[in-house]
Design a protein around this motif. Structure first.
Motif, PDB file in Angstrom:
ATOM      1  N   ARG A 122     -35.584 -13.962  75.962  1.00  0.00           N
ATOM      2  CA  ARG A 122     -35.519 -13.976  76.766  1.00  0.00           C
ATOM      3  C   ARG A 122     -34.352 -12.885  76.784  1.00  0.00           C
ATOM      4  NH1 ARG A 122     -33.549 -20.524  77.601  1.00  0.00           N
ATOM      5  NH2 ARG A 122     -31.091 -19.752  77.772  1.00  0.00           N
ATOM      6  N   PHE A 123     -34.268 -12.314  78.455  1.00  0.00           N
ATOM      7  CA  PHE A 123     -32.984 -11.837  78.910  1.00  0.00           C
ATOM      8  C   PHE A 123     -32.038 -12.854  79.549  1.00  0.00           C
ATOM      9  CE2 PHE A 123     -35.899  -8.831  77.473  1.00  0.00           C
ATOM     10  CZ  PHE A 123     -34.753  -8.236  76.187  1.00  0.00           C
ATOM     11  N   TRP A 124     -30.680 -12.517  80.180  1.00  0.00           N
ATOM     12  CA  TRP A 124     -29.684 -13.185  81.196  1.00  0.00           C
ATOM     13  C   TRP A 124     -29.528 -12.357  81.713  1.00  0.00           C
ATOM     14  CZ3 TRP A 124     -28.413 -16.773  84.096  1.00  0.00           C
ATOM     15  CH2 TRP A 124     -27.446 -16.595  84.754  1.00  0.00           C
ATOM     16  N   SER A 125     -28.905 -12.485  83.004  1.00  0.00           N
ATOM     17  CA  SER A 125     -28.421 -11.091  83.810  1.00  0.00           C
ATOM     18  C   SER A 125     -26.828 -11.913  84.486  1.00  0.00           C
ATOM     19  CB  SER A 125     -28.832 -10.767  85.285  1.00  0.00           C
ATOM     20  OG  SER A 125     -28.273 -10.471  85.443  1.00  0.00           O
ATOM     21  N   ASP A 126     -25.710 -11.377  83.985  1.00  0.00           N
ATOM     22  CA  ASP A 126     -24.741 -12.256  84.843  1.00  0.00           C
ATOM     23  C   ASP A 126     -24.887 -11.406  85.980  1.00  0.00           C
ATOM     24  OD1 ASP A 126     -23.239 -13.245  82.435  1.00  0.00           O
ATOM     25  OD2 ASP A 126     -22.633 -11.567  81.392  1.00  0.00           O
ATOM     26  N   SER A 127     -25.309 -10.619  86.621  1.00  0.00           N
ATOM     27  CA  SER A 127     -25.075  -9.737  87.793  1.00  0.00           C
ATOM     28  C   SER A 127     -25.975 -10.071  88.798  1.00  0.00           C
ATOM     29  CB  SER A 127     -25.610  -8.609  87.688  1.00  0.00           C
ATOM     30  OG  SER A 127     -24.763  -7.249  86.452  1.00  0.00           O
ATOM     31  N   TRP A 152     -28.616  -7.126  81.865  1.00  0.00           N
ATOM     32  CA  TRP A 152     -29.941  -7.845  81.230  1.00  0.00           C
ATOM     33  C   TRP A 152     -29.179  -8.094  79.609  1.00  0.00           C
ATOM     34  CZ3 TRP A 152     -32.874 -10.505  84.089  1.00  0.00           C
ATOM     35  CH2 TRP A 152     -32.817 -10.125  85.073  1.00  0.00           C
ATOM     36  N   LYS A 153     -28.897  -8.644  79.782  1.00  0.00           N
ATOM     37  CA  LYS A 153     -28.718  -9.155  77.960  1.00  0.00           C
ATOM     38  C   LYS A 153     -29.377 -10.025  77.167  1.00  0.00           C
ATOM     39  CE  LYS A 153     -24.604 -12.398  77.691  1.00  0.00           C
ATOM     40  NZ  LYS A 153     -23.751 -13.404  77.283  1.00  0.00           N
ATOM     41  N   TYR A 154     -29.923  -9.836  75.892  1.00  0.00           N
ATOM     42  CA  TYR A 154     -30.717 -10.699  75.511  1.00  0.00           C
ATOM     43  C   TYR A 154     -30.475 -11.698  74.382  1.00  0.00           C
ATOM     44  CZ  TYR A 154     -34.643 -10.960  70.868  1.00  0.00           C
ATOM     45  OH  TYR A 154     -35.566 -11.646  70.652  1.00  0.00           O
ATOM     46  N   LYS A 181     -33.033 -10.499  93.119  1.00  0.00           N
ATOM     47  CA  LYS A 181     -33.007  -9.837  92.118  1.00  0.00           C
ATOM     48  C   LYS A 181     -33.456 -11.145  90.778  1.00  0.00           C
ATOM     49  CE  LYS A 181     -31.413  -6.654  93.796  1.00  0.00           C
ATOM     50  NZ  LYS A 181     -32.766  -5.011  93.815  1.00  0.00           N
ATOM     51  N   SER A 182     -34.339 -11.598  91.106  1.00  0.00           N
ATOM     52  CA  SER A 182     -35.050 -12.359  90.098  1.00  0.00           C
ATOM     53  C   SER A 182     -36.683 -12.401  89.950  1.00  0.00           C
ATOM     54  CB  SER A 182     -34.573 -14.197  90.508  1.00  0.00           C
ATOM     55  OG  SER A 182     -35.598 -14.806  91.245  1.00  0.00           O
ATOM     56  N   TRP A 228     -35.274 -24.985  90.168  1.00  0.00           N
ATOM     57  CA  TRP A 228     -35.070 -24.330  91.118  1.00  0.00           C
ATOM     58  C   TRP A 228     -33.297 -24.020  91.454  1.00  0.00           C
ATOM     59  CZ3 TRP A 228     -36.400 -20.429  94.058  1.00  0.00           C
ATOM     60  CH2 TRP A 228     -35.699 -19.855  95.551  1.00  0.00           C
ATOM     61  N   SER A 229     -33.225 -23.285  91.990  1.00  0.00           N
ATOM     62  CA  SER A 229     -32.011 -23.407  92.410  1.00  0.00           C
ATOM     63  C   SER A 229     -32.289 -22.618  93.696  1.00  0.00           C
ATOM     64  CB  SER A 229     -31.145 -22.056  91.909  1.00  0.00           C
ATOM     65  OG  SER A 229     -29.644 -21.826  92.366  1.00  0.00           O
ATOM     66  N   ASP A 230     -30.642 -23.306  94.944  1.00  0.00           N
ATOM     67  CA  ASP A 230     -31.234 -23.506  95.830  1.00  0.00           C
ATOM     68  C   ASP A 230     -29.512 -22.043  96.297  1.00  0.00           C
ATOM     69  OD1 ASP A 230     -32.701 -24.754  97.269  1.00  0.00           O
ATOM     70  OD2 ASP A 230     -31.883 -26.673  97.309  1.00  0.00           O
ATOM     71  N   LEU A 231     -29.087 -22.378  95.170  1.00  0.00           N
ATOM     72  CA  LEU A 231     -27.493 -21.374  95.682  1.00  0.00           C
ATOM     73  C   LEU A 231     -27.764 -19.708  94.413  1.00  0.00           C
ATOM     74  CD1 LEU A 231     -25.017 -21.264  95.676  1.00  0.00           C
ATOM     75  CD2 LEU A 231     -24.470 -21.977  92.892  1.00  0.00           C
ATOM     76  N   TYR A 232     -28.891 -19.908  93.902  1.00  0.00           N
ATOM     77  CA  TYR A 232     -29.135 -18.785  93.285  1.00  0.00           C
ATOM     78  C   TYR A 232     -30.041 -17.504  93.434  1.00  0.00           C
ATOM     79  CZ  TYR A 232     -24.892 -20.288  90.456  1.00  0.00           C
ATOM     80  OH  TYR A 232     -24.080 -20.366  89.916  1.00  0.00           O
ATOM     81  N   LYS A 233     -31.011 -19.018  94.784  1.00  0.00           N
ATOM     82  CA  LYS A 233     -32.129 -18.512  94.710  1.00  0.00           C
ATOM     83  C   LYS A 233     -33.473 -17.627  94.015  1.00  0.00           C
ATOM     84  CE  LYS A 233     -30.889 -19.518  99.524  1.00  0.00           C
ATOM     85  NZ  LYS A 233     -31.404 -20.003  99.475  1.00  0.00           N
TER      86      LYS A 233
END
Length: 269
Positions: A122-127, A152-154, A181-182, A228-233
């Protein structure tokens, strides 16, 4: 599997313990069976003991692959192959390989092919404000080497699944959105087909099967929850009940709305 240590196996159990379908390599010498008094027993005398609930135990060659190096998987000539008749046996072995209709005795199921589950990274993207999941170690290493941590942060291994080239269960389909971007993951063929038919590729581009998992619960499987996020799509997935409850209790539905179980995976522990 109970195996020899020096001249005898020293084996101690409490009264009334259940000991069924164990392979005992006693080399014809028997083993110490200790409860009230010390005595030498074999698999046959263990089954006849009134001290424990013992049935189906048998003597034979354990056939470990390489015990001196710590590899206690079993080889094809092991007496344990096909001998694990215990109705309470787990559905998976210690490597999360599915046990077949004639399970093997011991912690490991003999496999002529690699049926072990693989880690999902799993990775997380602050961007992008999204997570990315991959069951490919090569892809995970490629992401680490190519992208800065802000992109992309592991974050670790949240669950396990099966590789596409060794698929047990059903294919999990993966989409990428250049617009949002998801990534999006679904085990539903009808949902996959609907997205392909409905959206242009800049919204959701099909990338193929990412891993294999299950659409129904069973022993050894854990639910992968979908938001699901309406904000972040974009979607968020978690196999952690604690993380799921935290998101539900701390975020508005416009930010993260719970959509239910996406599919079932294997625990990372």
């Amino acid at each position: 599997i109970i195996t020899m240590h020096d001249d005898y196996q020293i084996f101690e159990e409490v009264r009334g313990a259940r000991l069924s379908f164990n392979l005992i390599n006693d080399d014809g010498l028997g083993l110490y069976f200790n409860y009230d008094t010390l005595g030498i027993a074999s698999a046959a005398t263990l089954n006849a003991s009134a001290l424990v609930d013992a049935t189906g135990n048998f003597s034979g060659y354990e056939g470990f692959v390489e015990p001196l190096s710590g590899d206690f998987d079993i080889a094809a000539d092991s007496a344990a192959v096909g001998a694990g008749r215990d109705p309470l046996a787990s559905s998976f072995d210690r490597l999360l390989r599915v046990r077949d209709a004639e399970p093997d005795a011991g912690a490991f199921e003999y496999a002529t092919v690699d049926t072990a589950a693989s880690d999902v990274y799993r990775f997380w993207s602050d961007s992008y404000r999204h997570h990315f999941y991959t069951g490919s170690l090569d892809e995970a290493l490629g992401v680490m080497r190519t992208f800065p941590r802000t992109q992309w942060k592991y974050e670790g291994v949240p669950f396990r699944a099966y590789r596409v080239d060794n698929c047990l269960g059903e294919a999990v389909h993966r989409f990428w959105s250049d617009t949002f971007k998801s990534h999006f993951y679904t085990i539903s063929d009808s949902e996959k087909d609907s997205i392909i038919a409905t959206y242009p590729e800049d919204i959701w581009r099909y990338e193929g099967a990412a891993m294999c998992a299950f659409s129904s619960p069973d022993t050894g499987r854990v639910a992968l929850h979908r938001f699901w996020s309406d904000l972040y799509k974009g979607h968020f997935y978690t196999a952690s009940e604690e993380e799921k409850d935290f998101v539900i209790n701390n975020y508005e539905d416009t930010e993260w709305r719970y959509e239910g179980v996406a599919f079932y995976v294997l625990s990372s522990s």
